[in-house]
Design a protein around this motif. Sequence first.
Motif, PDB file in Angstrom:
ATOM      1  N   LEU A 111       0.862  -1.177   0.000  1.00 16.48           N
ATOM      2  CA  LEU A 111       0.000   0.000   0.000  1.00 16.48           C
ATOM      3  C   LEU A 111       0.897   1.224   0.000  1.00 16.48           C
ATOM      4  O   LEU A 111       1.834   1.304   0.802  1.00 16.48           O
ATOM      5  N   TRP A 112       0.601   2.188  -0.876  1.00 18.30           N
ATOM      6  CA  TRP A 112       1.365   3.430  -0.978  1.00 18.30           C
ATOM      7  C   TRP A 112       0.436   4.622  -0.820  1.00 18.30           C
ATOM      8  O   TRP A 112      -0.715   4.593  -1.252  1.00 18.30           O
ATOM      9  N   GLY A 113       0.977   5.676  -0.244  1.00 18.45           N
ATOM     10  CA  GLY A 113       0.274   6.939  -0.235  1.00 18.45           C
ATOM     11  C   GLY A 113       0.524   7.696  -1.529  1.00 18.45           C
ATOM     12  O   GLY A 113       1.244   7.222  -2.428  1.00 18.45           O
ATOM     13  N   GLN A 114      -0.053   8.909  -1.602  1.00 24.55           N
ATOM     14  CA  GLN A 114       0.061   9.699  -2.831  1.00 24.55           C
ATOM     15  C   GLN A 114       1.344  10.511  -2.867  1.00 24.55           C
ATOM     16  O   GLN A 114       1.713  11.042  -3.924  1.00 24.55           O
ATOM     17  N   GLY A 115       2.016  10.649  -1.742  1.00 17.06           N
ATOM     18  CA  GLY A 115       3.266  11.377  -1.665  1.00 17.06           C
ATOM     19  C   GLY A 115       3.085  12.825  -1.249  1.00 17.06           C
ATOM     20  O   GLY A 115       2.017  13.427  -1.428  1.00 17.06           O
ATOM     21  N   THR A 116       4.153  13.384  -0.689  1.00 10.86           N
ATOM     22  CA  THR A 116       4.194  14.793  -0.325  1.00 10.86           C
ATOM     23  C   THR A 116       5.552  15.362  -0.742  1.00 10.86           C
ATOM     24  O   THR A 116       6.588  14.741  -0.529  1.00 10.86           O
ATOM     25  N   GLN A 117       5.519  16.537  -1.363  1.00 15.50           N
ATOM     26  CA  GLN A 117       6.741  17.131  -1.919  1.00 15.50           C
ATOM     27  C   GLN A 117       7.546  17.840  -0.835  1.00 15.50           C
ATOM     28  O   GLN A 117       6.998  18.662  -0.072  1.00 15.50           O
ATOM     29  N   VAL A 118       8.830  17.546  -0.778  1.00 14.52           N
ATOM     30  CA  VAL A 118       9.771  18.251   0.088  1.00 14.52           C
ATOM     31  C   VAL A 118      10.819  18.900  -0.810  1.00 14.52           C
ATOM     32  O   VAL A 118      11.455  18.226  -1.617  1.00 14.52           O
ATOM     33  N   THR A 119      10.958  20.207  -0.672  1.00 15.28           N
ATOM     34  CA  THR A 119      11.956  20.947  -1.443  1.00 15.28           C
ATOM     35  C   THR A 119      12.869  21.692  -0.484  1.00 15.28           C
ATOM     36  O   THR A 119      12.394  22.462   0.364  1.00 15.28           O
ATOM     37  N   VAL A 120      14.164  21.433  -0.600  1.00 16.01           N
ATOM     38  CA  VAL A 120      15.162  22.075   0.258  1.00 16.01           C
ATOM     39  C   VAL A 120      15.986  23.007  -0.618  1.00 16.01           C
ATOM     40  O   VAL A 120      16.755  22.563  -1.476  1.00 16.01           O
ATOM     41  N   SER A 121      15.793  24.298  -0.417  1.00 15.79           N
ATOM     42  CA  SER A 121      16.436  25.279  -1.275  1.00 15.79           C
ATOM     43  C   SER A 121      16.504  26.630  -0.585  1.00 15.79           C
ATOM     44  O   SER A 121      15.613  26.967   0.205  1.00 15.79           O
ATOM     45  N   SER A 122      17.551  27.375  -0.887  1.00 16.74           N
ATOM     46  CA  SER A 122      17.667  28.737  -0.361  1.00 16.74           C
ATOM     47  C   SER A 122      17.107  29.735  -1.372  1.00 16.74           C
ATOM     48  O   SER A 122      17.114  30.937  -1.101  1.00 16.74           O
TER      49      SER A 122
END
Length: 112
Positions: free
Chosen positions: A101-112
């Motif tokens: 079973l998988w979720g739909q995902g959540t975006q993580v962006t690491v940027s200055s």
Amino acid sequence: QVQLVESGGGLVQPGGSLRLSCAASGFTASAYPMNWYRQAPGKEREFVALISRSTSNYAESVKGRFTISRDNAQNTVYLQMNSLKPEDTAVYYCNRPLPALWGQGTQVTVSS
């Protein structure tokens, strides 16, 4: 309905922190090992962390910075991410390995 719903992603500066949540419904998440995976643009999905009844494991790239945990009363799995780096940028997915079973995902962006 059996599902996993991730939340908590966003844009954060290098060195910052985020806590991702994975809310399970339709089943008792504490009865299963649960994983976090991530997929960066142009790359394959990769393992991040696992929590079982007795242990937790981490990919070498996140060891010492990320912590996986559960709140059984909330039927939720968390991923606390500290000291974030640009290379942590990805879509993060919650996973129950068996039955898959998988979720739909959540975006993580690491940027200055």
